[in-house]
Write a protein that holds these residues in place. Structure first.
Motif, short mmCIF file in Angstrom:
data_model
loop_
_atom_site.label_atom_id
_atom_site.label_comp_id
_atom_site.label_asym_id
_atom_site.label_seq_id
_atom_site.Cartn_x
_atom_site.Cartn_y
_atom_site.Cartn_z
N UNK A 31 0.83 -1.20 0.00
CA UNK A 31 0.00 0.00 0.00
C UNK A 31 0.87 1.26 0.00
N UNK A 32 2.03 1.19 0.63
CA UNK A 32 2.94 2.33 0.66
C UNK A 32 3.46 2.63 -0.75
N UNK A 33 3.75 1.60 -1.50
CA UNK A 33 4.18 1.80 -2.89
C UNK A 33 3.06 2.44 -3.71
N UNK A 34 1.83 1.99 -3.51
CA UNK A 34 0.69 2.58 -4.21
C UNK A 34 0.51 4.04 -3.82
N UNK A 35 0.63 4.33 -2.53
CA UNK A 35 0.46 5.70 -2.05
C UNK A 35 1.55 6.61 -2.61
N UNK A 36 2.76 6.10 -2.68
CA UNK A 36 3.88 6.88 -3.21
C UNK A 36 3.65 7.19 -4.69
N UNK A 37 3.19 6.20 -5.45
CA UNK A 37 2.88 6.43 -6.87
C UNK A 37 1.77 7.46 -7.02
N UNK A 38 0.74 7.35 -6.18
CA UNK A 38 -0.37 8.29 -6.24
C UNK A 38 0.11 9.70 -5.89
N UNK A 39 0.94 9.82 -4.88
CA UNK A 39 1.46 11.12 -4.48
C UNK A 39 2.31 11.73 -5.60
N UNK A 40 3.14 10.93 -6.22
CA UNK A 40 3.95 11.43 -7.33
C UNK A 40 3.07 11.92 -8.47
N UNK A 41 2.01 11.21 -8.75
CA UNK A 41 1.07 11.63 -9.79
C UNK A 41 0.39 12.95 -9.41
N UNK A 42 0.01 13.07 -8.15
CA UNK A 42 -0.61 14.31 -7.69
C UNK A 42 0.36 15.47 -7.84
N UNK A 43 1.61 15.26 -7.45
CA UNK A 43 2.61 16.32 -7.56
C UNK A 43 2.87 16.71 -9.01
N UNK A 44 2.85 15.72 -9.90
CA UNK A 44 3.07 16.00 -11.32
C UNK A 44 1.96 16.85 -11.92
N UNK A 45 0.76 16.74 -11.38
CA UNK A 45 -0.38 17.43 -11.96
C UNK A 45 -0.92 18.56 -11.09
N UNK A 46 -0.18 18.93 -10.06
CA UNK A 46 -0.62 20.01 -9.17
C UNK A 46 -0.53 21.35 -9.88
N UNK A 47 -1.56 22.16 -9.67
CA UNK A 47 -1.58 23.47 -10.31
C UNK A 47 -1.67 24.61 -9.31
N UNK A 48 -1.97 24.31 -8.05
CA UNK A 48 -2.10 25.36 -7.05
C UNK A 48 -1.10 25.15 -5.91
N UNK A 49 -0.79 26.23 -5.25
CA UNK A 49 0.12 26.18 -4.11
C UNK A 49 -0.47 25.32 -3.00
N UNK A 50 -1.79 25.39 -2.80
CA UNK A 50 -2.44 24.60 -1.76
C UNK A 50 -2.26 23.10 -1.99
N UNK A 51 -2.36 22.68 -3.25
CA UNK A 51 -2.17 21.27 -3.58
C UNK A 51 -0.75 20.83 -3.27
N UNK A 52 0.20 21.68 -3.59
CA UNK A 52 1.61 21.34 -3.36
C UNK A 52 1.89 21.25 -1.86
N UNK A 53 1.31 22.16 -1.09
CA UNK A 53 1.49 22.13 0.37
C UNK A 53 0.87 20.87 0.95
#
Length: 69
Positions: A31-53
């Motif tokens: 599950x940690x590997x899945x969460x890490x992949x999901x987080x990386x995807x979120x970071x790749x597609x973040x458009x706002x400062x709030x999302x990055x924080x």
């Protein structure tokens, strides 16, 4: 960004914590590997400062969990 992705990430993080608590490290690692992949995807597609924080908070949490498993 879609807030549902952070909600899903929160749920997965809680599952990891729960499985570490009962010493089910194999499932926690998966599950940690899945969460890490999901987080990386979120970071790749973040458009706002709030999302990055918000993603940064999860990044710190996942790093702590990696040390536990």
């Amino acid at each position: 960004m879609d807030g549902l992705r952070f909600i899903k990430l929160r749920i997965i993080a809680q599952e990891i914590i729960d499985h570490i608590g009962v010493k089910d490290y194999d499932y926690a690692r998966t599950r940690l590997a899945e969460a890490t992949d999901m987080l990386n995807d979120i970071l790749d597609h973040s458009t706002t400062q709030e999302d990055i924080i918000e993603a940064g908070h999860y990044q710190a949490l996942l790093e702590q969990l990696k040390r536990k498993v």
